[in-house]
Scaffold this motif. Sequence first.
Motif, PDB file in Angstrom:
ATOM      1  N   VAL A 144       0.841  -1.188   0.000  1.00  0.00           N
ATOM      2  CA  VAL A 144       0.000   0.000   0.000  1.00  0.00           C
ATOM      3  C   VAL A 144       0.884   1.248   0.000  1.00  0.00           C
ATOM      4  CG1 VAL A 144      -1.811   1.254   1.227  1.00  0.00           C
ATOM      5  CG2 VAL A 144      -1.821  -1.255   1.213  1.00  0.00           C
ATOM      6  N   ASP A 145       0.616   2.163  -0.926  1.00  0.00           N
ATOM      7  CA  ASP A 145       1.409   3.393  -1.009  1.00  0.00           C
ATOM      8  C   ASP A 145       0.814   4.490  -0.123  1.00  0.00           C
ATOM      9  OD1 ASP A 145      -0.779   4.465  -2.370  1.00  0.00           O
ATOM     10  OD2 ASP A 145       0.219   4.491  -4.323  1.00  0.00           O
ATOM     11  N   ARG A 149      -3.231   3.113  -2.108  1.00  0.00           N
ATOM     12  CA  ARG A 149      -3.424   2.189  -3.225  1.00  0.00           C
ATOM     13  C   ARG A 149      -2.456   1.014  -3.108  1.00  0.00           C
ATOM     14  NH1 ARG A 149      -2.341   6.532  -7.821  1.00  0.00           N
ATOM     15  NH2 ARG A 149      -0.630   6.790  -6.341  1.00  0.00           N
ATOM     16  N   ALA A 150      -2.936  -0.176  -3.498  1.00  0.00           N
ATOM     17  CA  ALA A 150      -2.073  -1.355  -3.539  1.00  0.00           C
ATOM     18  C   ALA A 150      -1.285  -1.336  -4.839  1.00  0.00           C
ATOM     19  CB  ALA A 150      -2.902  -2.626  -3.439  1.00  0.00           C
ATOM     20  N   ARG A 151       0.033  -1.333  -4.729  1.00  0.00           N
ATOM     21  CA  ARG A 151       0.900  -1.290  -5.905  1.00  0.00           C
ATOM     22  C   ARG A 151       1.796  -2.532  -5.918  1.00  0.00           C
ATOM     23  NH1 ARG A 151       0.744   4.253  -7.658  1.00  0.00           N
ATOM     24  NH2 ARG A 151       2.380   3.783  -9.173  1.00  0.00           N
ATOM     25  N   PRO A 166      -0.071   0.252  -9.999  1.00  0.00           N
ATOM     26  CA  PRO A 166      -1.142  -0.282  -9.148  1.00  0.00           C
ATOM     27  C   PRO A 166      -1.547  -1.682  -9.584  1.00  0.00           C
ATOM     28  CG  PRO A 166      -1.628   1.977  -9.807  1.00  0.00           C
ATOM     29  CD  PRO A 166      -0.442   1.538 -10.634  1.00  0.00           C
ATOM     30  N   GLY A 168      -4.038  -4.477 -10.632  1.00  0.00           N
ATOM     31  CA  GLY A 168      -5.334  -4.415 -11.306  1.00  0.00           C
ATOM     32  C   GLY A 168      -5.786  -5.783 -11.774  1.00  0.00           C
ATOM     33  N   ALA A 172      -6.112  -7.868  -8.606  1.00  0.00           N
ATOM     34  CA  ALA A 172      -6.834  -6.969  -7.701  1.00  0.00           C
ATOM     35  C   ALA A 172      -8.081  -7.655  -7.156  1.00  0.00           C
ATOM     36  CB  ALA A 172      -7.204  -5.680  -8.431  1.00  0.00           C
ATOM     37  N   GLU A 176      -8.962  -8.468  -3.221  1.00  0.00           N
ATOM     38  CA  GLU A 176     -10.227  -8.036  -2.619  1.00  0.00           C
ATOM     39  C   GLU A 176     -10.953  -9.212  -1.977  1.00  0.00           C
ATOM     40  OE1 GLU A 176     -14.341  -5.653  -3.881  1.00  0.00           O
ATOM     41  OE2 GLU A 176     -12.863  -6.213  -5.403  1.00  0.00           O
ATOM     42  N   ALA A 183      -6.246   0.733   3.684  1.00  0.00           N
ATOM     43  CA  ALA A 183      -5.524   1.853   3.079  1.00  0.00           C
ATOM     44  C   ALA A 183      -4.522   2.439   4.064  1.00  0.00           C
ATOM     45  CB  ALA A 183      -6.506   2.914   2.600  1.00  0.00           C
ATOM     46  N   GLU A 185      -0.421   2.856   4.636  1.00  0.00           N
ATOM     47  CA  GLU A 185       0.855   2.782   3.934  1.00  0.00           C
ATOM     48  C   GLU A 185       1.776   1.721   4.548  1.00  0.00           C
ATOM     49  OE1 GLU A 185       4.511   5.713   2.430  1.00  0.00           O
ATOM     50  OE2 GLU A 185       3.028   6.434   3.886  1.00  0.00           O
TER      51      GLU A 185
END
Length: 330
Positions: A144-145, A149-151, A166, A168, A172, A176, A183, A185
């Motif tokens: 998580v940045d 966002r999950a990168r 990110p 996707g 992704a 989930e 969220a 970091e």
Amino acid sequence: MTAGARDEWRGWRAAAQEALYGPRGFYRRAEGPGAHFRTSVHASALFAGAVARLLCRVDEALGRPAVLDFVDMAAGRGELAAGVLAALPAEVAGRTRAYAVEIAGRPPGLDHRIEWRSAPPPGTTGLLFANEWLDNVPVDVAEVDAAGRARRVLVREDGTERLGEPVGGAEARWLERWWPLPAQEGLRAEIGLPRDEAWAGAVATVGRGLAVAVDYAHTAGTRPPYGTLTGFREGSETPPVPDGIRDITAHVALDACALPGGRVLPQREALHALGVTGARPPLALASTDPAAYVRALAGAGEAAELTAAGGLGDFGWLVQPVGVPDPFLT
């Protein structure tokens, strides 16, 4: 490898795939994984004996077929397959066709009854057993940045990391469903989709019988907040550096791997059901048969290690019946 390749940024899945299974990868080395880390197979012959008893249960469920298959996935140097053959009753061993599945070459001196393969045979009738295989199926890592966002985590051969694009698509959706990241970091997860697919592929080779995966594991509600990616070399845990000279491993989300009808249970529960209890021998045996007492005491110690809380006993067993009843429920 050239300096340019060493400086290349790649996702952890691609980097670990080359480091483990490439031409100069860790699992291509002659000494085998047993030189670097200890599994339940290496801890005690009791483990192979328990797997042999499980194979006998599968044999009964199958109606004692003329040919009974035993497939040892990620076989190392064939230690489990050899141990299972040695522990089987003679009548069952005479009908058993054993396969060791491994990318490295066949080791010298291995029991001639064991067929060495790079992939499991199709149409298995019997037991496919994967001990510490899925943790070495490479996966990408998400972090998580600062924006929540999950990168994807990128890595170089020296282990240096940075964040990439990110996460996707299907990955992704997997996060989930199976490992949602708040969220916050710095939180991390290993994206286990390749392991789900690898397990489904292995199970698909079983025509009738049982598939079992045994591994370091976690399930929903117990996901580690910063992931589990690590390395092992020469018996010690190390940083996860994809340099080809160490194992790269991460614990497995076994509940995500399970197909319909499969379930996860702790190793201690599975081994207890297969007769590995760790009970100490009666003290009276020390007087009547001291040698037998010492042997039984040593066996109890080995059983205790295999079933210990905080250790091997916490491993997960993913039990996947195919056309037969669950042998742990019958």
